[in-house]
Design a protein around this motif. Structure first.
Motif, PDB file in Angstrom:
ATOM      1  N   ASP A 107       0.842  -1.199   0.000  1.00  0.00           N
ATOM      2  CA  ASP A 107       0.000   0.000   0.000  1.00  0.00           C
ATOM      3  C   ASP A 107       0.875   1.246   0.000  1.00  0.00           C
ATOM      4  OD1 ASP A 107      -2.299  -1.528   0.092  1.00  0.00           O
ATOM      5  OD2 ASP A 107      -2.372  -1.536   2.295  1.00  0.00           O
ATOM      6  N   PRO A 108       0.478   2.279  -0.709  1.00  0.00           N
ATOM      7  CA  PRO A 108       1.256   3.518  -0.700  1.00  0.00           C
ATOM      8  C   PRO A 108       1.477   4.019   0.729  1.00  0.00           C
ATOM      9  CG  PRO A 108      -0.457   3.616  -2.377  1.00  0.00           C
ATOM     10  CD  PRO A 108      -0.723   2.378  -1.574  1.00  0.00           C
ATOM     11  N   TYR A 109       2.707   4.458   1.009  1.00  0.00           N
ATOM     12  CA  TYR A 109       3.049   4.955   2.341  1.00  0.00           C
ATOM     13  C   TYR A 109       3.279   6.458   2.256  1.00  0.00           C
ATOM     14  CZ  TYR A 109       5.470   5.759   6.718  1.00  0.00           C
ATOM     15  OH  TYR A 109       5.836   6.254   7.941  1.00  0.00           O
ATOM     16  N   LEU A 110       2.489   7.206   3.029  1.00  0.00           N
ATOM     17  CA  LEU A 110       2.567   8.661   3.010  1.00  0.00           C
ATOM     18  C   LEU A 110       3.091   9.184   4.337  1.00  0.00           C
ATOM     19  CD1 LEU A 110       1.908  11.454   1.746  1.00  0.00           C
ATOM     20  CD2 LEU A 110      -0.381  11.231   2.735  1.00  0.00           C
ATOM     21  N   SER A 111       4.082  10.054   4.249  1.00  0.00           N
ATOM     22  CA  SER A 111       4.581  10.778   5.414  1.00  0.00           C
ATOM     23  C   SER A 111       4.338  12.264   5.171  1.00  0.00           C
ATOM     24  CB  SER A 111       6.077  10.509   5.623  1.00  0.00           C
ATOM     25  OG  SER A 111       6.589  11.298   6.682  1.00  0.00           O
ATOM     26  N   LEU A 112       3.567  12.893   6.051  1.00  0.00           N
ATOM     27  CA  LEU A 112       3.167  14.282   5.851  1.00  0.00           C
ATOM     28  C   LEU A 112       3.297  15.048   7.156  1.00  0.00           C
ATOM     29  CD1 LEU A 112       1.791  16.552   4.173  1.00  0.00           C
ATOM     30  CD2 LEU A 112      -0.403  15.600   4.895  1.00  0.00           C
ATOM     31  N   SER A 113       3.914  16.205   7.097  1.00  0.00           N
ATOM     32  CA  SER A 113       4.025  17.048   8.284  1.00  0.00           C
ATOM     33  C   SER A 113       3.978  18.510   7.860  1.00  0.00           C
ATOM     34  CB  SER A 113       5.332  16.770   9.048  1.00  0.00           C
ATOM     35  OG  SER A 113       6.456  17.106   8.258  1.00  0.00           O
ATOM     36  N   SER A 114       3.463  19.346   8.756  1.00  0.00           N
ATOM     37  CA  SER A 114       3.384  20.782   8.485  1.00  0.00           C
ATOM     38  C   SER A 114       3.561  21.551   9.786  1.00  0.00           C
ATOM     39  CB  SER A 114       2.048  21.146   7.826  1.00  0.00           C
ATOM     40  OG  SER A 114       0.969  20.884   8.716  1.00  0.00           O
ATOM     41  N   ARG A 115       4.014  22.795   9.650  1.00  0.00           N
ATOM     42  CA  ARG A 115       4.210  23.636  10.828  1.00  0.00           C
ATOM     43  C   ARG A 115       3.953  25.087  10.454  1.00  0.00           C
ATOM     44  NH1 ARG A 115       9.988  23.415  13.389  1.00  0.00           N
ATOM     45  NH2 ARG A 115      10.450  24.788  11.626  1.00  0.00           N
ATOM     46  N   GLU A 116       3.171  25.770  11.291  1.00  0.00           N
ATOM     47  CA  GLU A 116       2.920  27.197  11.126  1.00  0.00           C
ATOM     48  C   GLU A 116       3.407  27.929  12.376  1.00  0.00           C
ATOM     49  OE1 GLU A 116      -0.309  25.254  10.971  1.00  0.00           O
ATOM     50  OE2 GLU A 116       0.454  24.633   9.013  1.00  0.00           O
ATOM     51  N   ASP A 117       4.073  29.045  12.185  1.00  0.00           N
ATOM     52  CA  ASP A 117       4.608  29.830  13.298  1.00  0.00           C
ATOM     53  C   ASP A 117       4.175  31.280  13.174  1.00  0.00           C
ATOM     54  OD1 ASP A 117       6.783  28.007  14.748  1.00  0.00           O
ATOM     55  OD2 ASP A 117       6.982  27.681  12.588  1.00  0.00           O
ATOM     56  N   LEU A 118       3.871  31.877  14.308  1.00  0.00           N
ATOM     57  CA  LEU A 118       3.587  33.310  14.389  1.00  0.00           C
ATOM     58  C   LEU A 118       4.316  33.861  15.599  1.00  0.00           C
ATOM     59  CD1 LEU A 118       0.301  35.188  13.799  1.00  0.00           C
ATOM     60  CD2 LEU A 118       1.563  35.614  15.897  1.00  0.00           C
ATOM     61  N   SER A 119       5.031  34.953  15.415  1.00  0.00           N
ATOM     62  CA  SER A 119       5.811  35.514  16.513  1.00  0.00           C
ATOM     63  C   SER A 119       5.742  37.039  16.480  1.00  0.00           C
ATOM     64  CB  SER A 119       7.272  35.052  16.409  1.00  0.00           C
ATOM     65  OG  SER A 119       8.064  35.634  17.422  1.00  0.00           O
ATOM     66  N   TYR A 120       5.553  37.611  17.667  1.00  0.00           N
ATOM     67  CA  TYR A 120       5.578  39.070  17.808  1.00  0.00           C
ATOM     68  C   TYR A 120       6.526  39.440  18.940  1.00  0.00           C
ATOM     69  CZ  TYR A 120       4.361  43.841  18.972  1.00  0.00           C
ATOM     70  OH  TYR A 120       4.445  45.182  19.239  1.00  0.00           O
ATOM     71  N   GLN A 121       7.352  40.447  18.703  1.00  0.00           N
ATOM     72  CA  GLN A 121       8.260  40.926  19.753  1.00  0.00           C
ATOM     73  C   GLN A 121       8.317  42.448  19.727  1.00  0.00           C
ATOM     74  OE1 GLN A 121      12.161  39.037  20.460  1.00  0.00           O
ATOM     75  NE2 GLN A 121      13.066  41.074  20.306  1.00  0.00           N
ATOM     76  N   GLY A 122       8.196  43.026  20.911  1.00  0.00           N
ATOM     77  CA  GLY A 122       8.322  44.471  21.062  1.00  0.00           C
ATOM     78  C   GLY A 122       9.461  44.802  22.011  1.00  0.00           C
ATOM     79  N   THR A 123      10.172  45.868  21.723  1.00  0.00           N
ATOM     80  CA  THR A 123      11.287  46.314  22.566  1.00  0.00           C
ATOM     81  C   THR A 123      11.073  47.779  22.920  1.00  0.00           C
ATOM     82  OG1 THR A 123      12.808  44.771  21.496  1.00  0.00           O
ATOM     83  CG2 THR A 123      13.781  46.570  22.760  1.00  0.00           C
ATOM     84  N   LEU A 124      10.965  48.039  24.210  1.00  0.00           N
ATOM     85  CA  LEU A 124      10.746  49.394  24.708  1.00  0.00           C
ATOM     86  C   LEU A 124      11.958  49.813  25.521  1.00  0.00           C
ATOM     87  CD1 LEU A 124       8.896  51.861  25.192  1.00  0.00           C
ATOM     88  CD2 LEU A 124       8.006  50.635  27.209  1.00  0.00           C
ATOM     89  N   THR A 125      12.664  50.815  25.048  1.00  0.00           N
ATOM     90  CA  THR A 125      13.812  51.329  25.789  1.00  0.00           C
ATOM     91  C   THR A 125      13.362  52.496  26.660  1.00  0.00           C
ATOM     92  OG1 THR A 125      14.414  52.806  23.957  1.00  0.00           O
ATOM     93  CG2 THR A 125      15.426  50.623  24.002  1.00  0.00           C
ATOM     94  N   HIS A 126      13.945  52.559  27.854  1.00  0.00           N
ATOM     95  CA  HIS A 126      13.599  53.628  28.781  1.00  0.00           C
ATOM     96  C   HIS A 126      14.852  54.050  29.521  1.00  0.00           C
ATOM     97  CE1 HIS A 126      13.788  50.522  31.879  1.00  0.00           C
ATOM     98  NE2 HIS A 126      12.986  49.780  31.105  1.00  0.00           N
ATOM     99  N   ALA A 127      14.739  55.052  30.347  1.00  0.00           N
ATOM    100  CA  ALA A 127      15.894  55.558  31.070  1.00  0.00           C
ATOM    101  C   ALA A 127      16.488  54.457  31.941  1.00  0.00           C
ATOM    102  CB  ALA A 127      15.494  56.755  31.938  1.00  0.00           C
ATOM    103  N   GLY A 128      17.700  54.065  31.631  1.00  0.00           N
ATOM    104  CA  GLY A 128      18.376  53.064  32.446  1.00  0.00           C
ATOM    105  C   GLY A 128      18.153  51.644  32.022  1.00  0.00           C
ATOM    106  N   GLY A 129      17.439  51.375  30.942  1.00  0.00           N
ATOM    107  CA  GLY A 129      17.235  49.977  30.575  1.00  0.00           C
ATOM    108  C   GLY A 129      16.306  49.781  29.404  1.00  0.00           C
ATOM    109  N   ALA A 130      15.787  48.545  29.306  1.00  0.00           N
ATOM    110  CA  ALA A 130      14.901  48.183  28.203  1.00  0.00           C
ATOM    111  C   ALA A 130      13.993  47.044  28.644  1.00  0.00           C
ATOM    112  CB  ALA A 130      15.704  47.775  26.979  1.00  0.00           C
ATOM    113  N   MET A 131      12.847  46.969  27.992  1.00  0.00           N
ATOM    114  CA  MET A 131      11.879  45.897  28.243  1.00  0.00           C
ATOM    115  C   MET A 131      11.556  45.210  26.916  1.00  0.00           C
ATOM    116  SD  MET A 131       7.993  46.125  29.763  1.00  0.00           S
ATOM    117  CE  MET A 131       8.569  46.757  31.344  1.00  0.00           C
ATOM    118  N   VAL A 132      11.611  43.901  26.940  1.00  0.00           N
ATOM    119  CA  VAL A 132      11.307  43.095  25.759  1.00  0.00           C
ATOM    120  C   VAL A 132      10.123  42.186  26.094  1.00  0.00           C
ATOM    121  CG1 VAL A 132      12.169  41.423  24.082  1.00  0.00           C
ATOM    122  CG2 VAL A 132      13.726  43.142  25.043  1.00  0.00           C
TER     123      VAL A 132
END
Length: 220
Positions: free
Chosen positions: A144-169
């Protein structure tokens, strides 16, 4: 074409990497790659056993887009989306053979009993003195035919806020994986949130992860 029957390989590959600057603060980049191959799988050709109709097809596709944006001098953000799919199909729908295979072997009793392989020969050839002719009939049956199938979806968001004396990610990651495993459709979802702060206090750099969380939700 290759050296043997049903010994062939075809490969087609394409890729693109495009970028565009929408403004001085915003740019977009897109990447695409595709791979497509078809090959014959002739089996154990060294023994004269040929699968004349067995073949394998492979297709692999990946695409992604990323947007980088700066909102003033203190805030920068990026958003990326990607997709990957891998597909592999193996087929053999015909019977091949029977193939008669013969080999000469040599039996040794000292110092330890062993059987040594001397080489492949014609099944009708006589065995020389001291050697034994071993024969076998091999038939390759369809499957019988042998099927191997895989998929992947990615979503990414990143914000960087710099302030006096440092930064926030901070940001969010999402990943979905799915595919066919042993004939069963399965999938899994991953979610992640992160918040990281770095601050300079009294000349000392202090870093800490204020919040980190992830969750996995498998399903079948």
């Amino acid at each position: 074409m290759g050296e043997y029957q049903n010994d062939y390989f075809r490969d087609t590959t394409g890729s693109a990497n495009l970028g565009y600057r929408l403004s001085a603060a915003t740019q977009v980049r897109a990447i695409f790659r595709s791979f497509d191959a078809m090959l014959g799988t002739p089996n154990q050709v060294a023994y004269g056993i040929y699968a004349l109709h067995a073949n394998e097809a492979t297709r692999d596709t990946a695409a992604g887009i990323r947007v980088d944006d700066a909102r003033g001098s203190h805030y920068a953000q990026s958003l990326s989306i990607s997709y990957h799919r891998s597909w592999d199909l193996s087929v053999d729908d015909s019977t091949d053979g029977p193939y008669n295979v013969a080999a000469l072997v040599r039996d040794v009793t000292e110092p330890v009993a062993r059987v040594y392989f001397e080489g492949l020969v014609n099944p009708s050839a006589p065995a020389p003195p001291g050697l034994t002719l071993v024969t076998e009939s091999v038939t390759l049956y369809p499957y019988d035919p042998y099927l191997s199938l895989s998929s992947r979806e990615d979503l990414s968001y990143q914000g960087t806020l710099t302030h006096a004396g440092g930064a926030m990610v901070f940001g969010y990651d999402y990943e979905r994986q799915g595919g066919v495993v042993s004939g069963t459709q399965v999938e899994r979802d991953n979610h992640g949130l992160f918040l990281y702060e770095q601050r300079l206090v009294g000349g000392v750099c202090i870093s800490r992860a204020a919040c980190a969380w992830s969750a996995t939700a498998p399903s079948a």
